[in-house]
Design an enzyme around this catalytic site. Sequence first.
Site, PDB file in Angstrom:
ATOM      1  N   SER A  80       0.827  -1.063   0.047  1.00  0.00           N
ATOM      2  CA  SER A  80      -0.034   0.148   0.020  1.00  0.00           C
ATOM      3  C   SER A  80       0.896   1.251   0.085  1.00  0.00           C
ATOM      4  O   SER A  80       0.226   2.534  -0.248  1.00  0.00           O
ATOM      5  CB  SER A  80      -1.074  -0.110   1.232  1.00  0.00           C
ATOM      6  OG  SER A  80      -0.272   0.083   2.458  1.00  0.00           O
TER       7      SER A  80
ATOM      8  N   THR B 275      -2.591   3.040   2.976  1.00  0.00           N
ATOM      9  CA  THR B 275      -1.969   4.492   3.212  1.00  0.00           C
ATOM     10  C   THR B 275      -1.346   4.444   4.508  1.00  0.00           C
ATOM     11  O   THR B 275      -2.131   3.739   5.286  1.00  0.00           O
ATOM     12  CB  THR B 275      -2.798   5.663   2.809  1.00  0.00           C
ATOM     13  OG1 THR B 275      -3.242   5.678   1.431  1.00  0.00           O
ATOM     14  CG2 THR B 275      -2.166   6.704   3.198  1.00  0.00           C
TER      15      THR B 275
ATOM     16  N   THR C 279       1.618   7.153   0.509  1.00  0.00           N
ATOM     17  CA  THR C 279       0.666   6.154  -0.034  1.00  0.00           C
ATOM     18  C   THR C 279       1.181   5.673  -1.586  1.00  0.00           C
ATOM     19  O   THR C 279       1.886   6.545  -2.271  1.00  0.00           O
ATOM     20  CB  THR C 279      -0.539   6.428  -0.216  1.00  0.00           C
ATOM     21  OG1 THR C 279      -1.549   5.445  -0.499  1.00  0.00           O
ATOM     22  CG2 THR C 279      -0.989   7.816  -1.108  1.00  0.00           C
TER      23      THR C 279
ATOM     24  N   ARG D 123      -3.003   9.894 -11.524  1.00  0.00           N
ATOM     25  CA  ARG D 123      -3.985  10.276 -10.673  1.00  0.00           C
ATOM     26  C   ARG D 123      -3.275  10.368  -9.344  1.00  0.00           C
ATOM     27  O   ARG D 123      -2.369   9.913  -8.864  1.00  0.00           O
ATOM     28  CB  ARG D 123      -4.878   9.142 -10.240  1.00  0.00           C
ATOM     29  CG  ARG D 123      -5.975   8.989  -9.357  1.00  0.00           C
ATOM     30  CD  ARG D 123      -5.640   8.453  -8.193  1.00  0.00           C
ATOM     31  NE  ARG D 123      -6.451   8.617  -7.056  1.00  0.00           N
ATOM     32  CZ  ARG D 123      -6.450   8.232  -5.966  1.00  0.00           C
ATOM     33  NH1 ARG D 123      -5.345   7.811  -5.294  1.00  0.00           N
ATOM     34  NH2 ARG D 123      -7.396   8.273  -4.977  1.00  0.00           N
ATOM     35  N   VAL D 124      -3.834  11.583  -8.830  1.00  0.00           N
ATOM     36  CA  VAL D 124      -3.194  11.956  -7.391  1.00  0.00           C
ATOM     37  C   VAL D 124      -4.297  11.913  -6.506  1.00  0.00           C
ATOM     38  O   VAL D 124      -5.334  12.401  -6.576  1.00  0.00           O
ATOM     39  CB  VAL D 124      -2.520  13.176  -7.476  1.00  0.00           C
ATOM     40  CG1 VAL D 124      -2.304  14.009  -6.116  1.00  0.00           C
ATOM     41  CG2 VAL D 124      -1.386  13.343  -8.136  1.00  0.00           C
TER      42      VAL D 124
ATOM     43  N   ASP E  72      -5.550  11.979  -2.156  1.00  0.00           N
ATOM     44  CA  ASP E  72      -5.523  13.073  -1.145  1.00  0.00           C
ATOM     45  C   ASP E  72      -4.388  13.092  -0.346  1.00  0.00           C
ATOM     46  O   ASP E  72      -4.129  14.113   0.153  1.00  0.00           O
ATOM     47  CB  ASP E  72      -7.098  12.764  -0.329  1.00  0.00           C
ATOM     48  CG  ASP E  72      -6.896  11.345   0.587  1.00  0.00           C
ATOM     49  OD1 ASP E  72      -6.090  10.305  -0.056  1.00  0.00           O
ATOM     50  OD2 ASP E  72      -7.203  11.372   1.810  1.00  0.00           O
TER      51      ASP E  72
ATOM     52  N   THR F 140      -6.794   7.950   5.746  1.00  0.00           N
ATOM     53  CA  THR F 140      -6.708   6.848   4.812  1.00  0.00           C
ATOM     54  C   THR F 140      -8.034   6.471   4.212  1.00  0.00           C
ATOM     55  O   THR F 140      -9.113   6.644   4.716  1.00  0.00           O
ATOM     56  CB  THR F 140      -5.975   5.750   5.638  1.00  0.00           C
ATOM     57  OG1 THR F 140      -7.017   5.055   6.358  1.00  0.00           O
ATOM     58  CG2 THR F 140      -4.657   5.775   6.189  1.00  0.00           C
ATOM     59  N   GLY F 141      -8.108   5.826   2.776  1.00  0.00           N
ATOM     60  CA  GLY F 141      -9.310   5.371   2.508  1.00  0.00           C
ATOM     61  C   GLY F 141      -9.510   6.096   1.087  1.00  0.00           C
ATOM     62  O   GLY F 141      -8.517   6.807   0.387  1.00  0.00           O
TER      63      GLY F 141
HETATM   64  N1  ASP Z   1      -6.152   7.643   0.324  1.00  0.00           N
HETATM   65  C1  ASP Z   1      -5.371   7.155  -0.549  1.00  0.00           C
HETATM   66  C2  ASP Z   1      -5.700   7.491  -1.967  1.00  0.00           C
HETATM   67  O1  ASP Z   1      -6.684   7.930  -2.310  1.00  0.00           O
HETATM   68  C3  ASP Z   1      -5.687   5.645  -0.530  1.00  0.00           C
HETATM   69  C4  ASP Z   1      -5.868   4.949   0.712  1.00  0.00           C
HETATM   70  O2  ASP Z   1      -5.582   5.541   1.747  1.00  0.00           O
HETATM   71  O3  ASP Z   1      -6.214   3.742   0.629  1.00  0.00           O
HETATM   72  O4  ASP Z   1      -4.701   7.454  -2.772  1.00  0.00           O
END
Ligand code: ASP
Length: 379
Positions: A92, A218, A236, A246-247, A249, A269-270
Site C-alpha cells: 500500500s 496508506t 501512499t 491520478r493523485v 488525497d 486513509t481510504g
Molecule cells: N487515500 C489514498 C488515496 O486515495 C488511498 C488509501 O488510503 O487507501 O490515494
Amino acid sequence: MEISRRKFIGVGAAAAASLTLDRTARADILGEASGSVSGLTRSATRPVVVSSANGIRGVARAYDMITRQNADTLDAIIAGVNIQELDPEDQSVGLGGLPNEEGVVQLDASCMHGPTKRAGAVGALEDIATPSLVAKAVMDYTDHIMLVGAGAKKFALEMGFKEQNLLTEKSRRDWLRWKACLNPFDNWLDTRSDSAPPPRTTSIPFDDPLHVKFTTGTINMNAVNAAGDMSSVTTTSGLSWKVPGRVGDSPIIGAGQYCDNTVGAAGSTGRGEANIKTCGGFLIVEFMRQGMSPDEACMKTIDRVIAMTERRLLDERGRPLFDLQFYALAKDGRFGSATAYEGARFAVADSQGARLVPMPFKFSRAERPQMPEVRCRRA
Ligand code: ASP
C-alpha cells in the site's frame, strides 16, 4: 456475476481497505469497540503518536525517537512511516506498492511541521521508495510546497535519493491478474493455460481463487511531543490500478493530512476522492479548534463526507460504498478517529505503549452494504 464498472470501482475500494487493516493488525487491542462518540477525552498525556493501523511498528519507532532521542516530531514520524515504505511486503505504500493501470508504481506523500508552519508534498512520484522523505526535502530545500511526476523524480535524484524499481514480483502478478480479468472479451486468459500470453519473467499463478479487488492503503501518522509541538505525514501508493497520473488525497495539504501547532493534527486513509472534496484533514483541525474532541471532529467530518458524496457511491439507504478513516491528535495529547464502518482500528503509542485501538464508527458491521465480488471467468 456482472456488475457495472462504476460500481466495481466503488465497492472494490471499500472491500480492500479492510483487507489492508487485517493484514497489518498484529498488535494487541486495548479498549472496547464502540460506535458512539462520547466527546470525553481518551487520554491527555504527551508525547503521543497516532497513525493508521498499518503504522503500528512506526508509532513505536516514532514514540521512541521522540522520548529517548529528543527527535523532532516530523523526523520521528517520517522514520516511522519509512518502515512501511521500505517493506516490500506492504503493497500500500512505497516499495511493493500496487501500481497504476499500466503497471507503474506512482507514490504520493505530504507532511507538515507544526512549529515552523511549513509543508511539503509530492504526487505521482516514480522509482523512489520513500516519498515522505522527498516531501520533506521539498519543504526543507525549496520555496514550493508540491512537486509532481517527472519534476518530483528529477528533484529527488538531485537530492541524492536512489532510483529503484518499486514493482515487486507479487505486485506485478497482482496487476497482471487484475488486467487479465478486466474484460471478458480481451485476449487474456483468466486461468493458468499453456496458451496464456507470456508474462515478463515468470508464469502468472492464475490457479488460485480469482477474486479481483481494488486495493487502497496508506499511512497517516501524527505526533505531539512533551512540549506540545506537532507534525503530520501521509504516504501512499494510492488507489491500485488507478489512471496514470491520478493523485489522491494523501499529498494534498488539508486533505490527506494537516497540522496546526496551536490546535492539533489530523489525516486520513481510504478513498481519497471522497476526502479531497471535504478537505478532511483541515476540517478536523478546524472542528477541534471550535472545541470538539478528536473523536467528535473525525465523526463530524465523516458526516460531511457522506453529505458530499455523489449518488453513485451511496447505497439505497445513503451509506457510502467505500471506506474512509480519519485520525486526529490534539495539542494536549488527546487522540481520536472515526470511520464509516465498524471493524477498523488505529495505532497509538504513548506512555502505555504501542497498541491498536478500535475506531468509532458510524455504521455497524451488519449495516455494511453487500460488496459484490468480481470473479474472472474460468478458461
Ligand atoms: N487515500 C489514498 C488515496 O486515495 C488511498 C488509501 O488510503 O487507501 O490515494
